[in-house]
Design an enzyme around this catalytic site. Sequence first.
Site, mmCIF file in Angstrom:
data_model
loop_
_atom_site.group_PDB
_atom_site.id
_atom_site.type_symbol
_atom_site.label_atom_id
_atom_site.label_comp_id
_atom_site.label_asym_id
_atom_site.label_seq_id
_atom_site.Cartn_x
_atom_site.Cartn_y
_atom_site.Cartn_z
ATOM 1 N N HIS A 44 -10.472 -29.629 37.282
ATOM 2 C CA HIS A 44 -11.419 -30.721 37.070
ATOM 3 C C HIS A 44 -12.605 -30.612 38.020
ATOM 4 O O HIS A 44 -12.699 -31.324 39.014
ATOM 5 C CB HIS A 44 -10.705 -32.073 37.234
ATOM 6 N N HIS A 77 -3.011 -28.085 35.214
ATOM 7 C CA HIS A 77 -2.318 -29.368 35.121
ATOM 8 C C HIS A 77 -0.998 -29.281 34.369
ATOM 9 O O HIS A 77 -0.194 -30.208 34.419
ATOM 10 C CB HIS A 77 -3.221 -30.388 34.420
ATOM 11 N N CYS A 99 -0.127 -24.999 37.872
ATOM 12 C CA CYS A 99 0.157 -24.945 39.308
ATOM 13 C C CYS A 99 1.667 -24.888 39.520
ATOM 14 O O CYS A 99 2.415 -25.656 38.908
ATOM 15 C CB CYS A 99 -0.421 -26.183 39.994
ATOM 16 N N GLU A 129 -1.990 -33.891 33.682
ATOM 17 C CA GLU A 129 -0.716 -33.533 34.326
ATOM 18 C C GLU A 129 0.383 -34.499 33.900
ATOM 19 O O GLU A 129 1.526 -34.092 33.646
ATOM 20 C CB GLU A 129 -0.848 -33.542 35.856
ATOM 21 N N THR A 172 1.603 -34.823 40.986
ATOM 22 C CA THR A 172 1.508 -34.100 42.261
ATOM 23 C C THR A 172 0.247 -34.431 43.042
ATOM 24 O O THR A 172 0.214 -34.279 44.267
ATOM 25 C CB THR A 172 1.554 -32.573 42.037
ATOM 26 N N CYS A 202 1.803 -32.684 46.211
ATOM 27 C CA CYS A 202 0.841 -31.636 46.524
ATOM 28 C C CYS A 202 0.398 -31.696 47.981
ATOM 29 O O CYS A 202 -0.152 -32.697 48.437
ATOM 30 C CB CYS A 202 -0.364 -31.765 45.606
ATOM 31 N N SER A 230 -11.780 -35.770 38.541
ATOM 32 C CA SER A 230 -10.837 -35.183 39.488
ATOM 33 C C SER A 230 -10.051 -36.281 40.181
ATOM 34 O O SER A 230 -10.612 -37.083 40.942
ATOM 35 C CB SER A 230 -11.578 -34.331 40.523
ATOM 36 N N SER A 231 -8.743 -36.316 39.952
ATOM 37 C CA SER A 231 -7.896 -37.356 40.534
ATOM 38 C C SER A 231 -7.921 -37.308 42.056
ATOM 39 O O SER A 231 -8.137 -38.327 42.720
ATOM 40 C CB SER A 231 -6.452 -37.195 40.035
ATOM 41 N N ASN A 232 -7.722 -36.134 42.641
ATOM 42 C CA ASN A 232 -7.640 -36.067 44.104
ATOM 43 C C ASN A 232 -8.982 -36.359 44.760
ATOM 44 O O ASN A 232 -9.036 -36.923 45.851
ATOM 45 C CB ASN A 232 -7.072 -34.717 44.551
#
Length: 312
Positions: A44, A77, A99, A129, A172, A202, A230-232
């Site tokens: 992402h 994902h 991943c 994911e 994650t 993660c 982007s989630s993170n």
Amino acid sequence: MIEIKLQLANPRGFCAGVERAIEIVEAALEKYGAPIYVKHEVVHNKFVIDDLKKRGVHFIEDLSTVPQGSHIIFSAHGVSKNITADANKFNLIPIDATCPLVTKVHTQVNTYLKNKYFIIMIGHRNHPEVEGTLGQASSDEEKQKMYLVESAQDVSNLNINPNENIAYVTQTTLSMNETKEIINALTTKYPNIKGPDLKDICYATQNRQDAIIDIIKKHDLLIVVGSENSSNSNRLFEIGIKNNVSSYLIDNPDLIQNNWFIDKKNILLTSGASAPEELTQRILNKIKKLTSAIVSELPAEKENVFFKLPLI
């Protein structure tokens, strides 16, 4: 021109899973040539995706649109069992860029399903994911035993008999801090629930959050390099918002505005696990042009996580 101090957070940028996924796409391009097809965006980040598109990579959602006999790469994902089956149905050659940390979650979910467990997933609805992990359930019976919770309130709404075999897994890219309240609610409601080792979350997500969470209040401006999907990267942005620090999430230097820096003396610059260092440096250079920023880099232990590439 305002003089300010800018600190670069560490660690930041690509994690091992993202690097591996991009390397897989590049290796496929080199071996098979364009076009190469990828189910969903491989990672992402708009900067990365735009670059790969220019090199002949097609990011698709519907596998039926891919010419038969083509290679299809599954994104970092992970994908559902239905997607894997569709690749076979449409005579496509799969290359798995999932991943390894996500693959580990899928393996655990399949073990739980085999042993007739009810499975509760902590994650964000519609995230690829999460869809891939929930999609490990293939039969109607298995699907009826899979639940998604996004908050502690969702846990209170669950109606599973506490005497059943129950387990939970997590997306994650959520940190231990984010899942703590939900896990506490789960273990209170279901004392015998099984859960993953915390290290299964993660490492990159946790490390990037830890790198800024203790120092964020020393800054009056946070800039996170990352894309909106982007989630993170969003979780990093939210740390700034929750601490009442002016915060921006950007994936292009052109998005930077002069007024961001008015009366700001201490900037913290970081990047999500799907953002390349090249993009971070471009954004840093733009900030330096707009201000007289004195740049320093925060120390950190090096991340020594590497994932092997599959045979392509």
